[in-house]
Design a protein around this motif. Structure first.
Motif, PDB file in Angstrom:
ATOM      1  N   ALA A   1      18.841   7.151  -2.473  1.00 42.56           N
ATOM      2  CA  ALA A   1      19.977   7.763  -1.788  1.00 42.56           C
ATOM      3  C   ALA A   1      20.786   8.648  -2.737  1.00 42.56           C
ATOM      4  N   LYS A   2      21.237   9.800  -2.206  1.00 44.01           N
ATOM      5  CA  LYS A   2      22.069  10.719  -2.983  1.00 44.01           C
ATOM      6  C   LYS A   2      23.214  11.238  -2.118  1.00 44.01           C
ATOM      7  N   ASN A   3      24.402  11.343  -2.718  1.00 44.41           N
ATOM      8  CA  ASN A   3      25.550  11.933  -2.039  1.00 44.41           C
ATOM      9  C   ASN A   3      25.618  13.428  -2.339  1.00 44.41           C
ATOM     10  N   ARG A   4      24.505  14.092  -2.192  1.00 41.66           N
ATOM     11  CA  ARG A   4      24.411  15.537  -2.390  1.00 41.66           C
ATOM     12  C   ARG A   4      23.084  15.996  -1.808  1.00 41.66           C
ATOM     13  N   ILE A   5      22.890  17.313  -1.753  1.00 43.55           N
ATOM     14  CA  ILE A   5      21.632  17.875  -1.259  1.00 43.55           C
ATOM     15  C   ILE A   5      20.969  18.624  -2.408  1.00 43.55           C
ATOM     16  N   PRO A   6      20.051  17.997  -3.129  1.00 49.75           N
ATOM     17  CA  PRO A   6      19.385  18.680  -4.244  1.00 49.75           C
ATOM     18  C   PRO A   6      18.276  19.612  -3.745  1.00 49.75           C
ATOM     19  N   GLN A   7      17.874  20.521  -4.615  1.00 48.00           N
ATOM     20  CA  GLN A   7      16.762  21.419  -4.280  1.00 48.00           C
ATOM     21  C   GLN A   7      15.422  20.679  -4.326  1.00 48.00           C
ATOM     22  N   ASP A   8      15.338  19.687  -5.210  1.00 47.56           N
ATOM     23  CA  ASP A   8      14.111  18.892  -5.326  1.00 47.56           C
ATOM     24  C   ASP A   8      14.482  17.508  -5.842  1.00 47.56           C
ATOM     25  N   PHE A   9      13.492  16.644  -6.011  1.00 48.48           N
ATOM     26  CA  PHE A   9      13.764  15.305  -6.518  1.00 48.48           C
ATOM     27  C   PHE A   9      12.557  14.786  -7.295  1.00 48.48           C
ATOM     28  N   MET A  10      12.829  13.833  -8.177  1.00 45.99           N
ATOM     29  CA  MET A  10      11.781  13.193  -8.961  1.00 45.99           C
ATOM     30  C   MET A  10      10.989  12.245  -8.064  1.00 45.99           C
ATOM     31  N   ILE A  11       9.708  12.523  -7.879  1.00 40.92           N
ATOM     32  CA  ILE A  11       8.862  11.723  -6.988  1.00 40.92           C
ATOM     33  C   ILE A  11       8.817  10.265  -7.423  1.00 40.92           C
ATOM     34  N   ARG A  12       8.902  10.018  -8.718  1.00 39.65           N
ATOM     35  CA  ARG A  12       8.849   8.648  -9.231  1.00 39.65           C
ATOM     36  C   ARG A  12       9.885   7.747  -8.568  1.00 39.65           C
ATOM     37  N   GLN A  13      11.039   8.331  -8.167  1.00 41.45           N
ATOM     38  CA  GLN A  13      12.096   7.536  -7.542  1.00 41.45           C
ATOM     39  C   GLN A  13      11.626   6.887  -6.237  1.00 41.45           C
ATOM     40  N   LEU A  14      10.648   7.472  -5.590  1.00 41.84           N
ATOM     41  CA  LEU A  14      10.056   6.877  -4.399  1.00 41.84           C
ATOM     42  C   LEU A  14       8.726   6.205  -4.698  1.00 41.84           C
ATOM     43  N   TYR A  15       7.959   6.791  -5.637  1.00 48.46           N
ATOM     44  CA  TYR A  15       6.592   6.303  -5.849  1.00 48.46           C
ATOM     45  C   TYR A  15       6.552   4.913  -6.480  1.00 48.46           C
ATOM     46  N   TYR A  16       7.367   4.680  -7.508  1.00 51.00           N
ATOM     47  CA  TYR A  16       7.327   3.366  -8.161  1.00 51.00           C
ATOM     48  C   TYR A  16       7.769   2.246  -7.213  1.00 51.00           C
ATOM     49  N   PRO A  17       8.881   2.410  -6.463  1.00 49.14           N
ATOM     50  CA  PRO A  17       9.217   1.374  -5.474  1.00 49.14           C
ATOM     51  C   PRO A  17       8.138   1.222  -4.394  1.00 49.14           C
ATOM     52  N   PHE A  18       7.553   2.354  -3.959  1.00 50.19           N
ATOM     53  CA  PHE A  18       6.476   2.306  -2.976  1.00 50.19           C
ATOM     54  C   PHE A  18       5.308   1.463  -3.488  1.00 50.19           C
ATOM     55  N   ARG A  19       4.900   1.681  -4.736  1.00 47.81           N
ATOM     56  CA  ARG A  19       3.798   0.908  -5.301  1.00 47.81           C
ATOM     57  C   ARG A  19       4.179  -0.558  -5.461  1.00 47.81           C
ATOM     58  N   GLY A  20       5.429  -0.811  -5.854  1.00 45.97           N
ATOM     59  CA  GLY A  20       5.866  -2.196  -5.987  1.00 45.97           C
ATOM     60  C   GLY A  20       5.788  -2.942  -4.673  1.00 45.97           C
ATOM     61  N   TYR A  21       6.221  -2.304  -3.588  1.00 46.85           N
ATOM     62  CA  TYR A  21       6.157  -2.926  -2.264  1.00 46.85           C
ATOM     63  C   TYR A  21       4.715  -3.032  -1.780  1.00 46.85           C
ATOM     64  N   THR A  22       3.918  -1.985  -2.040  1.00 45.30           N
ATOM     65  CA  THR A  22       2.514  -2.006  -1.620  1.00 45.30           C
ATOM     66  C   THR A  22       1.762  -3.148  -2.306  1.00 45.30           C
ATOM     67  N   ASN A  23       2.106  -3.413  -3.560  1.00 40.28           N
ATOM     68  CA  ASN A  23       1.422  -4.460  -4.323  1.00 40.28           C
ATOM     69  C   ASN A  23       1.756  -5.871  -3.844  1.00 40.28           C
ATOM     70  N   LEU A  24       2.693  -5.985  -2.913  1.00 36.01           N
ATOM     71  CA  LEU A  24       2.972  -7.299  -2.332  1.00 36.01           C
ATOM     72  C   LEU A  24       1.802  -7.788  -1.480  1.00 36.01           C
ATOM     73  N   ASN A  25       0.948  -6.823  -1.052  1.00 33.54           N
ATOM     74  CA  ASN A  25      -0.253  -7.148  -0.265  1.00 33.54           C
ATOM     75  C   ASN A  25       0.071  -7.927   1.009  1.00 33.54           C
ATOM     76  N   ILE A  26       1.081  -7.443   1.723  1.00 36.08           N
ATOM     77  CA  ILE A  26       1.387  -8.023   3.028  1.00 36.08           C
ATOM     78  C   ILE A  26       1.104  -6.969   4.094  1.00 36.08           C
ATOM     79  N   ASP A  27       0.911  -7.429   5.302  1.00 35.00           N
ATOM     80  CA  ASP A  27       0.465  -6.551   6.381  1.00 35.00           C
ATOM     81  C   ASP A  27       1.643  -5.809   7.019  1.00 35.00           C
ATOM     82  N   LYS A  28       2.334  -5.012   6.204  1.00 39.43           N
ATOM     83  CA  LYS A  28       3.441  -4.203   6.706  1.00 39.43           C
ATOM     84  C   LYS A  28       3.350  -2.822   6.068  1.00 39.43           C
ATOM     85  N   LYS A  29       3.674  -1.806   6.856  1.00 38.33           N
ATOM     86  CA  LYS A  29       3.664  -0.441   6.342  1.00 38.33           C
ATOM     87  C   LYS A  29       4.887  -0.196   5.477  1.00 38.33           C
ATOM     88  N   VAL A  30       4.700   0.509   4.354  1.00 40.34           N
ATOM     89  CA  VAL A  30       5.797   0.840   3.457  1.00 40.34           C
ATOM     90  C   VAL A  30       6.252   2.268   3.747  1.00 40.34           C
TER      91      VAL A  30
END
Length: 273
Positions: free
Chosen positions: A190-219
């Protein structure tokens, strides 16, 4: 001396001492330990650039980015580390605060944490997560700083057809917000501004952490921006879980709380600037 000058000076010293540009030309990347960076400045102040314009001058001029591969090692290279944040002229969905909430009557929403609280209490989160009528509302779960565990992934380079392979060991991961309902897991930057771009890692690392839980839910990885009372949910997906560069924009959904909107997206961008 302002912060940007301190940052540029410290990185210029590091580039000179370790001949970083030549190292990258020879080997594609340059690895630095936290102890080496700390000789000139605190590593956390030297390596966290949420958008590409925040990078030091020497990084911008040479098309470089820095990513962690452990809790004490950083890799510099010509990584395609950022994603342009594309906006659409989307009419916001109007949502209501609970009538008994008065905390915000005289206080503006100035932090990402408060914006996230409002997004949950007004039902924005449930709408994004597809919570059906009669199902339990989404619950706030994992937030804050975590360890990544073991991650292996590929990332595209700007001047090479061959991606670089990362092996990450217990790098720090920061999750602004995590939610769970019956069918999905949601991770939000979350950001209180509108940036031109963003660091993908901010979404990718949490996405991988949740994906690695190996539960039957979409991330669902979401980049949330809040500017002039407009809550814009940018929903992404990673088409290949082990590929950092496989990020794809799915949709954008805008909300506004307790107001009707009579301004355009361009107005919002100007106000944000």
């Amino acid at each position: 001396m302002d912060k940007s000058n301190k940052l540029d000076i410290a990185w210029n010293h590091l580039f000179a001492k370790y001949d970083i540009l030549n190292e990258i030309d020879q080997n594609g990347v340059c690895k630095l330990k936290a102890e080496q960076i700390k000789e000139f400045r605190e590593p956390r102040l030297m390596t966290k650039f949420d958008w590409s314009d925040a990078r030091p001058k020497v990084f911008r001029e040479n098309g470089l980015s820095v990513l962690p591969d452990s809790r004490g090692t950083y890799v510099i290279g010509k990584f395609k580390a950022y994603k342009k944040l594309e906006y659409e002229e989307v009419k916001p969905i109007s949502v209501k605060m609970p009538e008994w909430i008065h905390s915000f009557d005289h206080f503006p929403v100035t932090s990402e944490a408060v914006a996230l609280n409002i997004a949950q209490m007004t039902g924005m989160i449930d709408m994004i997560m597809g919570t059906n009528d009669g199902e339990p509302s989404a619950i706030s779960t994992i937030t804050g700083r975590l360890k990544s565990g073991e991650l292996k992934y590929r990332i595209d380079l700007k001047d090479s057809k061959s991606p670089y392979s990362f092996s990450v060991h217990n790098s720090q991961v920061e999750i602004d917000a995590g939610f769970e309902n019956l069918n999905n897991l949601l991770v939000i930057e979350a950001k209180n501004r509108i940036p031109q771009d963003f660091m993908i890692r901010q979404l990718y690392y949490p996405f991988r952490g949740y994906t690695n839980l190996n539960i039957d839910k979409k991330v669902l990885p979401v980049y949330l921006t809040h500017a002039d009372n407009v809550y814009a949910f940018h929903v992404f997906e990673f088409t290949e879980p082990n590929n950092y560069s496989s990020i794809r924009r799915v949709k954008q959904v805008n909300f506004i709380a307790d107001q009707s909107l009579a301004i355009t997206l361009e107005n919002v961008k100007q106000i944000s600037k």
